[in-house]
Design a protein around this motif. Structure first.
Motif, short mmCIF file in Angstrom:
data_model
loop_
_atom_site.label_atom_id
_atom_site.label_comp_id
_atom_site.label_asym_id
_atom_site.label_seq_id
_atom_site.Cartn_x
_atom_site.Cartn_y
_atom_site.Cartn_z
N ASP A 260 69.69 -15.64 76.68
CA ASP A 260 69.62 -16.77 77.21
C ASP A 260 70.88 -17.84 77.89
OD1 ASP A 260 66.93 -16.58 76.96
OD2 ASP A 260 66.79 -17.42 74.84
N LEU A 261 71.97 -17.45 77.06
CA LEU A 261 73.16 -18.31 77.40
C LEU A 261 74.15 -17.53 78.16
CD1 LEU A 261 73.61 -19.73 73.85
CD2 LEU A 261 72.76 -21.14 75.78
N ALA A 262 73.78 -16.36 78.57
CA ALA A 262 74.53 -15.39 79.55
C ALA A 262 75.01 -15.95 80.74
CB ALA A 262 74.13 -13.91 79.44
N ALA A 263 74.10 -16.52 81.27
CA ALA A 263 73.93 -17.16 82.64
C ALA A 263 72.95 -18.57 82.73
CB ALA A 263 73.46 -16.38 83.62
N PRO B 285 79.89 -19.45 74.21
CA PRO B 285 79.14 -20.72 74.01
C PRO B 285 78.84 -20.83 72.60
CG PRO B 285 77.67 -19.27 74.95
CD PRO B 285 78.94 -18.24 75.02
N VAL B 286 80.00 -21.25 71.79
CA VAL B 286 79.69 -21.13 70.34
C VAL B 286 78.61 -22.24 69.89
CG1 VAL B 286 81.07 -21.51 68.07
CG2 VAL B 286 81.93 -20.04 70.04
N VAL B 287 79.01 -23.56 70.20
CA VAL B 287 78.18 -24.31 70.02
C VAL B 287 76.67 -24.24 70.03
CG1 VAL B 287 77.69 -26.91 70.03
CG2 VAL B 287 80.21 -26.13 69.98
N ALA B 288 76.50 -23.88 71.32
CA ALA B 288 75.02 -23.70 71.91
C ALA B 288 74.13 -22.40 70.76
CB ALA B 288 74.86 -23.47 73.33
N LEU B 289 75.23 -21.58 70.86
CA LEU B 289 74.65 -20.28 70.06
C LEU B 289 74.38 -20.53 68.85
CD1 LEU B 289 73.82 -17.36 70.59
CD2 LEU B 289 76.26 -16.64 70.46
N LEU C 143 71.12 -22.35 68.18
CA LEU C 143 70.10 -21.52 68.53
C LEU C 143 69.65 -20.79 67.32
CD1 LEU C 143 70.41 -20.60 72.09
CD2 LEU C 143 68.56 -22.05 71.37
N VAL C 144 70.81 -20.03 66.81
CA VAL C 144 70.62 -19.01 65.57
C VAL C 144 70.38 -19.65 64.03
CG1 VAL C 144 72.20 -17.40 66.84
CG2 VAL C 144 73.05 -18.73 65.01
N SER C 145 70.88 -20.93 64.20
CA SER C 145 70.69 -21.78 62.82
C SER C 145 69.10 -22.24 62.79
CB SER C 145 71.47 -22.91 62.73
OG SER C 145 71.64 -23.85 63.64
N GLY C 146 68.65 -22.41 64.07
CA GLY C 146 67.39 -23.21 64.14
C GLY C 146 66.18 -21.98 64.16
N ASP C 147 66.46 -20.67 63.96
CA ASP C 147 65.44 -19.60 64.10
C ASP C 147 64.58 -19.47 62.92
OD1 ASP C 147 65.07 -16.91 65.49
OD2 ASP C 147 65.04 -16.38 63.38
N PRO C 148 63.51 -19.22 62.88
CA PRO C 148 62.49 -19.09 61.45
C PRO C 148 63.35 -18.20 60.45
CG PRO C 148 61.05 -18.52 63.49
CD PRO C 148 62.80 -18.74 64.21
N ALA C 149 64.39 -17.21 60.95
CA ALA C 149 65.21 -16.71 59.94
C ALA C 149 66.51 -17.13 60.20
CB ALA C 149 65.04 -15.07 59.81
N PRO C 150 67.12 -18.34 59.46
CA PRO C 150 68.18 -19.05 60.05
C PRO C 150 69.31 -17.93 59.77
CG PRO C 150 67.05 -20.61 58.84
CD PRO C 150 66.31 -19.29 58.88
N VAL D 94 79.95 -16.89 62.85
CA VAL D 94 81.24 -16.90 62.38
C VAL D 94 82.19 -16.48 63.40
CG1 VAL D 94 82.56 -15.88 60.46
CG2 VAL D 94 80.16 -15.89 60.26
N GLU D 95 83.31 -17.53 63.57
CA GLU D 95 84.26 -17.22 64.51
C GLU D 95 85.33 -17.95 63.95
OE1 GLU D 95 85.17 -19.76 67.07
OE2 GLU D 95 84.19 -21.34 65.99
N GLY D 96 86.59 -17.51 64.88
CA GLY D 96 87.88 -18.56 64.68
C GLY D 96 88.35 -18.11 63.47
N ASN D 97 88.91 -18.97 62.42
CA ASN D 97 89.54 -18.74 61.49
C ASN D 97 88.58 -18.16 60.39
OD1 ASN D 97 91.91 -19.98 62.08
ND2 ASN D 97 91.44 -22.07 61.40
N ASP D 98 87.39 -18.52 60.38
CA ASP D 98 86.28 -18.00 59.34
C ASP D 98 86.24 -16.60 59.73
OD1 ASP D 98 85.91 -20.31 58.13
OD2 ASP D 98 84.00 -20.98 59.30
N LEU D 99 86.08 -16.14 60.92
CA LEU D 99 86.24 -14.75 61.29
C LEU D 99 87.54 -14.06 61.02
CD1 LEU D 99 84.14 -12.72 62.62
CD2 LEU D 99 85.29 -13.06 64.85
N ASP D 100 88.55 -14.57 61.10
CA ASP D 100 90.02 -13.98 60.49
C ASP D 100 89.74 -13.57 59.08
OD1 ASP D 100 91.06 -14.61 62.89
OD2 ASP D 100 92.09 -16.37 62.38
N ALA D 101 89.33 -14.65 58.48
CA ALA D 101 89.06 -14.39 56.95
C ALA D 101 88.07 -13.10 56.50
CB ALA D 101 88.75 -15.61 56.04
#
Length: 291
Positions: free
Chosen positions: A74-77, A242-246, A249-256, A260-267
């Motif tokens: 949905d966010l690819a274009a 599109p980190v914020v939009a994505l 969407l994933v946090s609002g899913d029926p199975a939230p 993970v990106e940036g420094n959290d993904l480094d860790a």
């Protein structure tokens, strides 16, 4: 939403609604009716659930990880804009059906090595008229290596042998071929399965980071904390994602899920090294009783 066309009606006319099994190249495929959705079907191969399809509503996705990949679609274009998409792994063509409904006029190619499985699916689960997809019977990496450069806007990987991702689809060399086929700004999305201590998933993130400058990971919190086996979705691109939009969407899913990106993904990656062809292994098998 009811899909245009008559895929659901044709499916009911050809098939009375009972389970059916058929020998395919990889073993035995079964299409099992969904008791909760009159036009829904689950595809299993050798007893492992592979796909779910609702013939009346191709935008309905039963599997949680597929909904996360659908958010990537949905966010690819721009909304509704057609794209050129490649699906490595065909199954019941669930995401191809979804993309065809959400982005009409898109050109799609699915790569599924099991030609008899594709025949079974297309015969018993007819495609909606909006879904334009060609299916190639080939190994995913061999097909990708021979495909032309800068030809896809979206490349989705959901390939399993049994319940494991084949080793040759987990390496830097494979990711380099994916990068070659994607256009500048194109998006790569992959589904992998892993469990505690998530060593495979950490290595897969490191592998994609060796090729793509922008990488993120999506999974349920319980999976990320190493509490249980589950699916993780990896997303990568040469352009900012599109980190914020994505994330919304994933946090609002029926199975939230958590992004993970940036420094959290480094860790998350820690000291894990990219996987090369010479040391690649398939993803771990799910624990007994997982399905």
């Amino acid at each position: 939403m009811r899909a245009r066309g008559s895929a659901a009606e044709r499916g009911r006319q050809r098939w009375g609604g009972a389970s059916e099994s058929r020998e395919v190249d990889q073993g035995v495929a079964e299409l099992r009716p969904d008791r909760d959705r009159p036009s829904g079907w689950t595809l299993l191969v050798n007893g492992t659930p592979q796909s779910h399809v609702d013939l009346a509503d191709p935008e309905y996705l039963e599997f949680e990880y597929m909904r996360r990949l659908a958010h990537v679609i949905d966010l690819a274009a721009a909304p509704g804009a057609p794209v050129d998409a490649v699906h490595l792994g065909g199954g019941a063509l669930s995401l191809a059906r979804y993309l065809g409904a959400r982005r009409p006029r898109s050109r799609q190619r699915a790569v599924e090595p099991d030609a008899r499985l594709t025949e079974f699916v297309r015969e018993r689960l007819p495609l909606d008229a909006r879904t334009r997809v060609r299916v190639s019977a080939a190994d995913a990496r061999e097909w990708l290596t021979g495909h032309r450069r800068d030809s896809a806007d979206l490349l989705l990987v959901d390939v399993f042998s049994g319940a494991r991702t084949p080793a040759h689809l987990t390496t830097v060399e494979f990711a380099e071929q994916a990068s070659r086929v994607l256009r500048p700004g194109g998006v790569y999305g992959a589904n992998v399965g892993d469990g505690p201590p998530l060593a495979f998933a950490r290595g897969q993130v490191a592998t994609l980071r060796a090729v793509f400058p922008h990488v993120l990971l999506i999974a349920e919190p319980g999976v990320l904390r190493g509490r249980r086996f589950g699916n993780l979705v990896l997303v990568a691109s040469h352009a900012p994602l599109p980190v914020v939009a994505l994330s919304r969407l994933v946090s609002g899913d029926p199975a939230p899920a958590r992004l993970v990106e940036g420094n959290d993904l480094d860790a998350f990656v820690g000291t894990s090294a990219p996987v090369r062809d010479g040391s690649a292994k398939p993803s771990p098998a799910p624990p007994s009783g997982f399905f």
